[in-house]
Design a protein around this motif. Structure first.
Motif, PDB file in Angstrom:
ATOM      1  N   ASP A  75       0.579  -1.261  -0.111  1.00 43.07           N
ATOM      2  CA  ASP A  75       0.181  -0.170   0.123  1.00 43.07           C
ATOM      3  C   ASP A  75       0.722   1.419  -0.056  1.00 43.07           C
ATOM      4  O   ASP A  75       0.550   2.313  -0.531  1.00 43.07           O
ATOM      5  CB  ASP A  75      -0.890   0.174   1.002  1.00 43.07           C
ATOM      6  CG  ASP A  75      -2.094  -1.034   0.907  1.00 43.07           C
ATOM      7  OD1 ASP A  75      -3.017  -0.807  -0.206  1.00 43.07           O
ATOM      8  OD2 ASP A  75      -2.413  -1.708   1.643  1.00 43.07           O
ATOM      9  N   GLU A  76       2.056   1.301   0.509  1.00 44.71           N
ATOM     10  CA  GLU A  76       3.085   2.565   0.517  1.00 44.71           C
ATOM     11  C   GLU A  76       3.453   2.746  -1.037  1.00 44.71           C
ATOM     12  O   GLU A  76       3.615   3.905  -1.357  1.00 44.71           O
ATOM     13  CB  GLU A  76       4.080   2.101   1.273  1.00 44.71           C
ATOM     14  CG  GLU A  76       4.109   1.910   2.708  1.00 44.71           C
ATOM     15  CD  GLU A  76       5.419   1.618   3.449  1.00 44.71           C
ATOM     16  OE1 GLU A  76       6.498   1.483   2.686  1.00 44.71           O
ATOM     17  OE2 GLU A  76       5.475   1.675   4.594  1.00 44.71           O
ATOM     18  N   LEU A  77       3.522   1.377  -1.775  1.00 38.38           N
ATOM     19  CA  LEU A  77       3.830   1.786  -3.152  1.00 38.38           C
ATOM     20  C   LEU A  77       2.572   2.273  -4.092  1.00 38.38           C
ATOM     21  O   LEU A  77       2.702   3.226  -4.717  1.00 38.38           O
ATOM     22  CB  LEU A  77       4.220   0.566  -3.850  1.00 38.38           C
ATOM     23  CG  LEU A  77       5.384  -0.337  -3.159  1.00 38.38           C
ATOM     24  CD1 LEU A  77       5.605  -1.711  -3.974  1.00 38.38           C
ATOM     25  CD2 LEU A  77       6.869   0.502  -3.188  1.00 38.38           C
ATOM     26  N   LEU A  78       1.472   1.668  -3.397  1.00 35.99           N
ATOM     27  CA  LEU A  78       0.191   2.138  -4.370  1.00 35.99           C
ATOM     28  C   LEU A  78      -0.172   3.580  -4.058  1.00 35.99           C
ATOM     29  O   LEU A  78      -0.618   4.239  -4.786  1.00 35.99           O
ATOM     30  CB  LEU A  78      -1.099   1.409  -4.049  1.00 35.99           C
ATOM     31  CG  LEU A  78      -1.053  -0.417  -4.423  1.00 35.99           C
ATOM     32  CD1 LEU A  78      -2.039  -1.142  -3.941  1.00 35.99           C
ATOM     33  CD2 LEU A  78      -0.672  -0.240  -5.842  1.00 35.99           C
ATOM     34  N   ASP A  79       0.230   4.140  -2.803  1.00 32.05           N
ATOM     35  CA  ASP A  79       0.100   5.659  -2.431  1.00 32.05           C
ATOM     36  C   ASP A  79       1.204   6.319  -2.935  1.00 32.05           C
ATOM     37  O   ASP A  79       1.451   7.716  -2.414  1.00 32.05           O
ATOM     38  CB  ASP A  79      -0.161   5.389  -0.984  1.00 32.05           C
ATOM     39  CG  ASP A  79      -1.438   4.863  -0.435  1.00 32.05           C
ATOM     40  OD1 ASP A  79      -2.346   5.005  -1.287  1.00 32.05           O
ATOM     41  OD2 ASP A  79      -1.545   4.707   0.774  1.00 32.05           O
ATOM     42  N   ARG A  80       2.204   5.797  -3.514  1.00 31.43           N
ATOM     43  CA  ARG A  80       3.381   6.673  -4.204  1.00 31.43           C
ATOM     44  C   ARG A  80       4.169   7.317  -2.771  1.00 31.43           C
ATOM     45  O   ARG A  80       4.638   8.521  -2.981  1.00 31.43           O
ATOM     46  CB  ARG A  80       3.173   7.562  -5.124  1.00 31.43           C
ATOM     47  CG  ARG A  80       2.382   6.968  -6.228  1.00 31.43           C
ATOM     48  CD  ARG A  80       2.012   8.203  -7.450  1.00 31.43           C
ATOM     49  NE  ARG A  80       3.012   8.310  -8.195  1.00 31.43           N
ATOM     50  CZ  ARG A  80       3.673   9.537  -8.256  1.00 31.43           C
ATOM     51  NH1 ARG A  80       3.684  10.388  -7.308  1.00 31.43           N
ATOM     52  NH2 ARG A  80       4.520   9.561  -9.237  1.00 31.43           N
ATOM     53  N   LYS A  81       4.421   6.508  -1.867  1.00 31.33           N
ATOM     54  CA  LYS A  81       5.311   7.016  -0.767  1.00 31.33           C
ATOM     55  C   LYS A  81       6.853   7.460  -1.189  1.00 31.33           C
ATOM     56  O   LYS A  81       7.352   6.943  -2.180  1.00 31.33           O
ATOM     57  CB  LYS A  81       5.437   5.958   0.300  1.00 31.33           C
ATOM     58  CG  LYS A  81       6.311   6.185   1.405  1.00 31.33           C
ATOM     59  CD  LYS A  81       6.527   4.974   2.469  1.00 31.33           C
ATOM     60  CE  LYS A  81       7.242   5.551   3.692  1.00 31.33           C
ATOM     61  NZ  LYS A  81       7.289   4.354   4.784  1.00 31.33           N
ATOM     62  N   PRO A  82       7.094   8.542  -0.816  1.00 30.31           N
ATOM     63  CA  PRO A  82       8.284   9.158  -1.340  1.00 30.31           C
ATOM     64  C   PRO A  82       9.362   8.068  -1.394  1.00 30.31           C
ATOM     65  O   PRO A  82       9.707   7.277  -0.343  1.00 30.31           O
ATOM     66  CB  PRO A  82       8.675  10.143  -0.360  1.00 30.31           C
ATOM     67  CG  PRO A  82       7.351  10.493   0.178  1.00 30.31           C
ATOM     68  CD  PRO A  82       6.521   9.406   0.275  1.00 30.31           C
ATOM     69  N   PHE A  83      10.010   7.921  -2.620  1.00 28.12           N
ATOM     70  CA  PHE A  83      11.340   6.818  -2.723  1.00 28.12           C
ATOM     71  C   PHE A  83      12.151   6.980  -1.575  1.00 28.12           C
ATOM     72  O   PHE A  83      12.324   5.817  -1.049  1.00 28.12           O
ATOM     73  CB  PHE A  83      11.793   7.086  -4.078  1.00 28.12           C
ATOM     74  CG  PHE A  83      12.837   6.306  -4.488  1.00 28.12           C
ATOM     75  CD1 PHE A  83      12.686   5.090  -4.841  1.00 28.12           C
ATOM     76  CD2 PHE A  83      14.236   6.699  -4.802  1.00 28.12           C
ATOM     77  CE1 PHE A  83      13.722   4.045  -4.909  1.00 28.12           C
ATOM     78  CE2 PHE A  83      15.308   5.964  -5.193  1.00 28.12           C
ATOM     79  CZ  PHE A  83      14.856   4.518  -5.170  1.00 28.12           C
ATOM     80  N   GLU A  84      12.689   7.986  -1.219  1.00 28.58           N
ATOM     81  CA  GLU A  84      13.631   7.993  -0.116  1.00 28.58           C
ATOM     82  C   GLU A  84      12.984   7.535   0.964  1.00 28.58           C
ATOM     83  O   GLU A  84      14.261   7.190   2.206  1.00 28.58           O
ATOM     84  CB  GLU A  84      14.491   9.253  -0.209  1.00 28.58           C
ATOM     85  CG  GLU A  84      15.249   9.728  -1.407  1.00 28.58           C
ATOM     86  CD  GLU A  84      16.159  11.149  -1.165  1.00 28.58           C
ATOM     87  OE1 GLU A  84      16.083  11.505  -0.237  1.00 28.58           O
ATOM     88  OE2 GLU A  84      17.014  11.109  -2.281  1.00 28.58           O
TER      89      GLU A  84
END
Length: 222
Positions: A88-97
C-alpha cells in the motif's frame, strides 16, 4: 561488518576457483547448484558475516550476488526485496527515499558469480560498490527513482481496470516487480483497494540492464 571491510575481503577471493579454498563437501553440495542463494550464503560465511534476518546485510549497506558467465555478463535478474509488507505504500506513491526499497538500494555491494562449468570452477568476480549518494551515481539514482514512481503508477493503472483486476509484471529501465512465491501461495491484500490484488507474493528485482550498467560504469572509471 562495514561494507568496505567486506569489499576488501571479497576482492581477495575474486577470480579464484571455489575448489582452491572451499572444502570438497561445499563444492560437491548439490544444494549449491539447486539453491540460487546458496553461493551467496557461502560467501557471507567465508568473509565472516553472520547469516541473519536483519534488514541489511552490512551495518551500512546490502550484499547482492548474481549468476553470470566467465566475463561477468549476467544470466539472471537479481532479487531485491519482497513487496507484500509495503504494497500500500507503493500504491500510495510513498516518497522513494522513505521506502524500504531505497534502503536496500542506496548503498550496495554487487558480487557477480561466474557459474560456467562445474561448481569447482565457479568463482566470484571483482565486486562493484554502488553508493547512490556519490556524484558518479547521480544519474543512476535519478533513474531508479523514476523507475520506482513509474512502477507505482503502472500498478495503480492495472488495478483500476476493474474491480477484479490483479497485478502483473511491471518494469522500469533497471528494476521491476514480478511474482516470487512457491506453494502454498501467499496472496497480497491491499487496504487501499480493499481486496486481494495478487494471488501470489511479488518482489522487486534488478533487471540485467542494471548489472550491465554498474559493471560497465566501474570499468570506465578505472
Amino acid at each position: 561488518m562495514k561494507l568496505k571491510d567486506a569489499k576488501e575481503k571479497i576482492d581477495k577471493l575474486a577470480n579464484i576457483p571455489f575448489s582452491d579454498y572451499l572444502s570438497e563437501e561445499q563444492v560437491g553440495d548439490a544444494m549449491m547448484i539447486i539453491n540460487k542463494g546458496k553461493t551467496g550464503q557461502i560467501l557471507e560465511l567465508t568473509i565472516g558475516l553472520d547469516l541473519s534476518n536483519t534488514p541489511l546485510d552490512f551495518e551500512d549497506g546490502e550484499l547482492k550476488t548474481n549468476k553470470c558467465n566467465r566475463v561477468g555478463k549476467p544470466k539472471e535478474t537479481m532479487f531485491i526485496t519482497q513487496t507484500a509488507s509495503m504494497i500500500d505504500e507503493l500504491l500510495d506513491r510513498k516518497p522513494f527515499e522513505e521506502t524500504k526499497l531505497h534502503e536496500k538500494l542506496k548503498h550496495l555491494l554487487y558480487v557477480p558469480i561466474s557459474k560456467d562449468g562445474p561448481a569447482s570452477e565457479w568463482k566470484y568476480l571483482p565486486c562493484v560498490e554502488v553508493d547512490l549518494s556519490a556524484p558518479e551515481y547521480e544519474e543512476l539514482s535519478a533513474q531508479l527513482e523514476e523507475d520506482y514512481y513509474r512502477i507505482c503508477d503502472s500498478m495503480n493503472e492495472q488495478l483500476s481496470q476493474s474491480e477484479t483486476a490483479t497485478l502483473h509484471t511491471v518494469s522500469g529501465k533497471f528494476i521491476q516487480i514480478r511474482t516470487k512465491d512457491s506453494k502454498p501461495y501467499h496472496p497480497i491484500y491491499s487496504q487501499k483497494y480493499k481486496r486481494i490484488i495478487s494471488d501470489k507474493n511479488r518482489a522487486f528485482y534488478f533487471k540485467k540492464e542494471f548489472m550491465n550498467y554498474i559493471v560497465s560504469s566501474e570499468k570506465s572509471r578505472k
